[in-house]
Motif scaffolding. Structure first.
Motif, PDB file in Angstrom:
ATOM      1  N   ARG A  39      -0.264  -3.054   0.301  1.00 17.13           N
ATOM      2  CA  ARG A  39      -0.282  -3.574  -1.067  1.00 17.13           C
ATOM      3  C   ARG A  39       0.914  -3.112  -1.879  1.00 17.13           C
ATOM      4  NH1 ARG A  39      -6.251  -1.665  -2.214  1.00 17.13           N
ATOM      5  NH2 ARG A  39      -5.377   0.016  -0.999  1.00 17.13           N
ATOM      6  N   SER A  40       1.552  -2.017  -1.441  1.00 14.42           N
ATOM      7  CA  SER A  40       2.736  -1.495  -2.127  1.00 14.42           C
ATOM      8  C   SER A  40       3.510  -0.640  -1.140  1.00 14.42           C
ATOM      9  CB  SER A  40       2.324  -0.661  -3.348  1.00 14.42           C
ATOM     10  OG  SER A  40       1.721   0.549  -2.929  1.00 14.42           O
ATOM     11  N   VAL A  41       4.692  -0.188  -1.530  1.00 13.27           N
ATOM     12  CA  VAL A  41       5.493   0.657  -0.635  1.00 13.27           C
ATOM     13  C   VAL A  41       4.839   2.013  -0.424  1.00 13.27           C
ATOM     14  CG1 VAL A  41       7.671  -0.483  -1.126  1.00 13.27           C
ATOM     15  CG2 VAL A  41       6.950   1.433  -2.548  1.00 13.27           C
ATOM     16  N   ASP A  42       3.963   2.424  -1.348  1.00 14.30           N
ATOM     17  CA  ASP A  42       3.275   3.712  -1.237  1.00 14.30           C
ATOM     18  C   ASP A  42       1.955   3.627  -0.479  1.00 14.30           C
ATOM     19  OD1 ASP A  42       5.278   4.953  -2.736  1.00 14.30           O
ATOM     20  OD2 ASP A  42       4.291   4.425  -4.618  1.00 14.30           O
ATOM     21  N   ASP A  43       1.524   2.421  -0.114  1.00 21.52           N
ATOM     22  CA  ASP A  43       0.245   2.229   0.579  1.00 21.52           C
ATOM     23  C   ASP A  43       0.411   2.642   2.033  1.00 21.52           C
ATOM     24  OD1 ASP A  43      -2.226   1.464   1.463  1.00 21.52           O
ATOM     25  OD2 ASP A  43      -1.973  -0.670   1.051  1.00 21.52           O
ATOM     26  N   ARG A  44      -0.174   3.764   2.399  1.00 19.81           N
ATOM     27  CA  ARG A  44      -0.039   4.290   3.763  1.00 19.81           C
ATOM     28  C   ARG A  44      -1.296   4.075   4.599  1.00 19.81           C
ATOM     29  NH1 ARG A  44       2.097  10.068   2.201  1.00 19.81           N
ATOM     30  NH2 ARG A  44      -0.142  10.159   2.040  1.00 19.81           N
ATOM     31  N   ARG A  45      -2.286   3.397   4.064  1.00 15.54           N
ATOM     32  CA  ARG A  45      -3.495   3.123   4.846  1.00 15.54           C
ATOM     33  C   ARG A  45      -3.237   1.876   5.703  1.00 15.54           C
ATOM     34  NH1 ARG A  45      -7.676   3.929   1.492  1.00 15.54           N
ATOM     35  NH2 ARG A  45      -8.283   5.752   2.684  1.00 15.54           N
ATOM     36  N   GLY A  46      -3.554   1.979   6.970  1.00 11.05           N
ATOM     37  CA  GLY A  46      -3.333   0.857   7.874  1.00 11.05           C
ATOM     38  C   GLY A  46      -4.622   0.422   8.540  1.00 11.05           C
ATOM     39  N   LEU A  47      -4.709  -0.858   8.851  1.00 13.04           N
ATOM     40  CA  LEU A  47      -5.851  -1.391   9.581  1.00 13.04           C
ATOM     41  C   LEU A  47      -5.329  -2.462  10.520  1.00 13.04           C
ATOM     42  CD1 LEU A  47      -8.957  -1.259   9.894  1.00 13.04           C
ATOM     43  CD2 LEU A  47      -9.069  -3.158   8.306  1.00 13.04           C
ATOM     44  N   GLU A  48      -5.664  -2.334  11.795  1.00  9.17           N
ATOM     45  CA  GLU A  48      -5.272  -3.312  12.801  1.00  9.17           C
ATOM     46  C   GLU A  48      -6.520  -3.784  13.529  1.00  9.17           C
ATOM     47  OE1 GLU A  48      -1.197  -1.936  14.670  1.00  9.17           O
ATOM     48  OE2 GLU A  48      -2.618  -0.260  14.496  1.00  9.17           O
TER      49      GLU A  48
END
Length: 85
Positions: A39-48
């Motif tokens: 959602r932003s450059v700071d968003d470090r949560r990932g889901l695959e």
């Protein structure tokens, strides 16, 4: 309906196309790969998510990466469909 007073986040998923993966039981399965768009450059949560056509598009693998780097992985081991289709 959300069970809290916080706003609901909208997640956008991007398809990475078809991708073979190896299941935990040693079988290679062709899947459709999706990842959650940040959602932003700071968003470090990932889901695959990997969905397998031959398994009725069930999620065959799901990985979630937390902002602190912790990774959770779920793998489909077995499934059974009861009744008629």
């Amino acid at each position: 309906f959300p069970s809290h007073d916080r706003p609901v986040d909208e997640w956008v998923f991007v398809s990475g196309g078809d991708m073979p993966i190896m299941t935990p039981n040693g079988k290679e399965v062709l899947t459709r790969y999706f990842r959650r768009q940040a959602r932003s450059v700071d968003d470090r949560r990932g889901l695959e998510v990997w969905l397998a056509k031959e398994y009725d598009w069930l999620p065959t693998r799901i990985t979630q990466t937390e902002p602190n780097g912790t990774v959770y992985e779920l793998n489909l081991i077995q499934y059974q469909i009861s009744g008629s289709r």
